[in-house]
Motif scaffolding. Sequence first.
Motif, PDB file in Angstrom:
ATOM      1  N   ASN A   1       5.207 -43.564  49.061  1.00 43.76           N
ATOM      2  CA  ASN A   1       4.413 -44.301  50.052  1.00 43.76           C
ATOM      3  C   ASN A   1       3.779 -45.563  49.485  1.00 43.76           C
ATOM      4  N   GLY A   2       4.552 -46.306  48.712  1.00 45.92           N
ATOM      5  CA  GLY A   2       4.100 -47.614  48.245  1.00 45.92           C
ATOM      6  C   GLY A   2       3.967 -47.770  46.758  1.00 45.92           C
ATOM      7  N   GLY A   3       4.026 -46.654  46.016  1.00 46.94           N
ATOM      8  CA  GLY A   3       3.800 -46.727  44.582  1.00 46.94           C
ATOM      9  C   GLY A   3       5.042 -46.934  43.750  1.00 46.94           C
ATOM     10  N   GLY A   4       6.018 -47.614  44.289  1.00 41.87           N
ATOM     11  CA  GLY A   4       7.251 -47.872  43.544  1.00 41.87           C
ATOM     12  C   GLY A   4       7.122 -49.087  42.641  1.00 41.87           C
ATOM     13  N   TRP A   5       8.216 -49.444  42.026  1.00 44.37           N
ATOM     14  CA  TRP A   5       8.220 -50.609  41.146  1.00 44.37           C
ATOM     15  C   TRP A   5       9.609 -51.212  41.118  1.00 44.37           C
ATOM     16  N   SER A   6       9.700 -52.532  40.987  1.00 46.21           N
ATOM     17  CA  SER A   6      10.972 -53.226  40.830  1.00 46.21           C
ATOM     18  C   SER A   6      10.802 -54.340  39.819  1.00 46.21           C
ATOM     19  N   PRO A   7      11.816 -54.619  39.011  1.00 42.32           N
ATOM     20  CA  PRO A   7      11.708 -55.637  37.958  1.00 42.32           C
ATOM     21  C   PRO A   7      11.890 -57.052  38.497  1.00 42.32           C
ATOM     22  N   ASP A   8      11.033 -57.433  39.444  1.00 43.50           N
ATOM     23  CA  ASP A   8      11.175 -58.743  40.089  1.00 43.50           C
ATOM     24  C   ASP A   8      10.196 -59.774  39.543  1.00 43.50           C
ATOM     25  N   GLY A   9       9.400 -59.375  38.546  1.00 46.95           N
ATOM     26  CA  GLY A   9       8.426 -60.297  37.999  1.00 46.95           C
ATOM     27  C   GLY A   9       7.207 -60.497  38.873  1.00 46.95           C
ATOM     28  N   LYS A  10       7.120 -59.762  39.994  1.00 46.03           N
ATOM     29  CA  LYS A  10       5.998 -59.898  40.918  1.00 46.03           C
ATOM     30  C   LYS A  10       5.299 -58.567  41.203  1.00 46.03           C
ATOM     31  N   THR A  11       5.732 -57.492  40.497  1.00 41.42           N
ATOM     32  CA  THR A  11       5.196 -56.161  40.794  1.00 41.42           C
ATOM     33  C   THR A  11       4.595 -55.537  39.543  1.00 41.42           C
ATOM     34  N   LEU A  12       3.315 -55.236  39.608  1.00 39.48           N
ATOM     35  CA  LEU A  12       2.627 -54.573  38.504  1.00 39.48           C
ATOM     36  C   LEU A  12       2.999 -53.093  38.454  1.00 39.48           C
ATOM     37  N   PRO A  13       2.853 -52.456  37.293  1.00 40.77           N
ATOM     38  CA  PRO A  13       3.105 -51.016  37.230  1.00 40.77           C
ATOM     39  C   PRO A  13       2.203 -50.277  38.217  1.00 40.77           C
ATOM     40  N   PRO A  14       2.726 -49.241  38.871  1.00 43.75           N
ATOM     41  CA  PRO A  14       1.860 -48.448  39.752  1.00 43.75           C
ATOM     42  C   PRO A  14       0.678 -47.892  38.968  1.00 43.75           C
ATOM     43  N   ALA A  15      -0.454 -47.729  39.647  1.00 40.07           N
ATOM     44  CA  ALA A  15      -1.689 -47.333  38.959  1.00 40.07           C
ATOM     45  C   ALA A  15      -2.267 -46.050  39.543  1.00 40.07           C
ATOM     46  N   MET A  16      -2.872 -45.248  38.651  1.00 39.26           N
ATOM     47  CA  MET A  16      -3.559 -44.023  39.052  1.00 39.26           C
ATOM     48  C   MET A  16      -5.050 -44.213  38.838  1.00 39.26           C
ATOM     49  N   ASP A  17      -5.824 -44.000  39.887  1.00 34.85           N
ATOM     50  CA  ASP A  17      -7.273 -44.175  39.857  1.00 34.85           C
ATOM     51  C   ASP A  17      -7.920 -42.832  39.527  1.00 34.85           C
ATOM     52  N   MET A  18      -8.461 -42.724  38.298  1.00 38.95           N
ATOM     53  CA  MET A  18      -9.110 -41.500  37.821  1.00 38.95           C
ATOM     54  C   MET A  18     -10.603 -41.778  37.675  1.00 38.95           C
ATOM     55  N   GLU A  19     -11.399 -41.181  38.543  1.00 40.57           N
ATOM     56  CA  GLU A  19     -12.839 -41.416  38.482  1.00 40.57           C
ATOM     57  C   GLU A  19     -13.616 -40.236  39.059  1.00 40.57           C
ATOM     58  N   TYR A  20     -14.912 -40.416  39.181  1.00 41.92           N
ATOM     59  CA  TYR A  20     -15.810 -39.351  39.625  1.00 41.92           C
ATOM     60  C   TYR A  20     -15.375 -38.758  40.968  1.00 41.92           C
ATOM     61  N   ASN A  21     -15.531 -37.470  41.093  1.00 44.49           N
ATOM     62  CA  ASN A  21     -15.171 -36.735  42.294  1.00 44.49           C
ATOM     63  C   ASN A  21     -16.091 -37.118  43.456  1.00 44.49           C
ATOM     64  N   PRO A  22     -15.567 -37.702  44.531  1.00 46.07           N
ATOM     65  CA  PRO A  22     -16.435 -38.070  45.653  1.00 46.07           C
ATOM     66  C   PRO A  22     -16.924 -36.875  46.451  1.00 46.07           C
ATOM     67  N   TYR A  23     -16.353 -35.702  46.188  1.00 46.27           N
ATOM     68  CA  TYR A  23     -16.711 -34.508  46.958  1.00 46.27           C
ATOM     69  C   TYR A  23     -17.635 -33.548  46.222  1.00 46.27           C
ATOM     70  N   GLY A  24     -17.850 -33.739  44.931  1.00 46.81           N
ATOM     71  CA  GLY A  24     -18.681 -32.778  44.232  1.00 46.81           C
ATOM     72  C   GLY A  24     -18.677 -32.944  42.734  1.00 46.81           C
ATOM     73  N   GLU A  25     -18.369 -31.881  42.022  1.00 46.62           N
ATOM     74  CA  GLU A  25     -18.487 -31.837  40.565  1.00 46.62           C
ATOM     75  C   GLU A  25     -17.690 -32.961  39.908  1.00 46.62           C
ATOM     76  N   THR A  26     -18.323 -33.627  38.955  1.00 48.37           N
ATOM     77  CA  THR A  26     -17.793 -34.850  38.349  1.00 48.37           C
ATOM     78  C   THR A  26     -16.338 -34.749  37.938  1.00 48.37           C
ATOM     79  N   CYS A  27     -15.978 -33.677  37.241  1.00 47.95           N
ATOM     80  CA  CYS A  27     -14.626 -33.516  36.698  1.00 47.95           C
ATOM     81  C   CYS A  27     -13.766 -32.595  37.555  1.00 47.95           C
ATOM     82  N   TYR A  28     -14.109 -32.471  38.832  1.00 46.67           N
ATOM     83  CA  TYR A  28     -13.318 -31.670  39.769  1.00 46.67           C
ATOM     84  C   TYR A  28     -13.223 -30.200  39.342  1.00 46.67           C
ATOM     85  N   ASN A  29     -14.254 -29.725  38.645  1.00 46.93           N
ATOM     86  CA  ASN A  29     -14.270 -28.349  38.143  1.00 46.93           C
ATOM     87  C   ASN A  29     -13.078 -28.046  37.227  1.00 46.93           C
ATOM     88  N   MET A  30     -12.660 -29.067  36.468  1.00 37.43           N
ATOM     89  CA  MET A  30     -11.570 -28.906  35.520  1.00 37.43           C
ATOM     90  C   MET A  30     -12.071 -29.227  34.122  1.00 37.43           C
TER      91      MET A  30
END
Length: 265
Positions: free
Chosen positions: A137-166
């Motif tokens: 759903n949008g996180g692909g990549w192509s070597p066209d010189g215009k596309t950055l590597p797909p990124a994963m956003d890892m941060e504080y849990n918006p629903y509760g415990e900081t580390c998602y109870n992990m």
Amino acid sequence: MRTLISIVAIVVGLTPAPASAAPLPEGSADHTAGSQILKHEGSQFWKTETALSPPTENQVPGMDVSSHQGDVDWQSSWDKGARFAYVKATEGTSYRNPRFTQQYNGSYYIGMIRGAYHFALPDRSDGATQANFFVDNGGGWSPDGKTLPPAMDMEYNPYGETCYNMDQAAMTAWVKSFSDTVFARTRRHPTIYTSTSWWNRCVGDSVKFGDNNPLWVAHYAHKLGPLPMGFDFHTIWQWQAAGLFPGDQNLFNGEFAQLQRIASS
């Protein structure tokens, strides 16, 4: 009693406080790159400083947006100096950014180098499942010189415990599963977006992700500060949560030609 309080509040022009501060749903402004980092770690900038022009010496200004910004005026951001953008594509395994096409394609057509990011919810499903949802759903990549590597956003849990109870071992395994799946699907290791404080607490240093994954680090200050464990350098610094461009303000650590190379291989 609650009804009486509500009536009084309306009469004096106040908004009654909710019975409980329930977390905002997926896709809200509470679930964007840095929203939870800003909430937990704050910013060293005064409000009068949010219009600062980004420093450009050996750095390239950029931005990141989500559905919260709506349809972005990409020409205006380009004219002000933005040369790259990350666009939120997905979250968890069910949310897709309804503005993704306008934002992702619009930044491309104006001339920016752009990429997509996924807001991770590690306690909802395994890393591979969320990575596949992202790439589909949008996180692909192509070597066209215009596309950055797909990124994963890892941060504080918006629903509760900081580390998602992990614990750190479980979170490290989750990050690795997500990263390995994105690499298998796109042949690019995903960029890891995080803050030093969250990463050091929730992931740690048992795996040196910096050997393969570019670092996109959030720290809202005039100086960057220490990097997360397992990273020797950063690729992108999210230095302000608001400013000259819509969304968050970013700086690529290098010249524009280096940014183009990252988007090419």
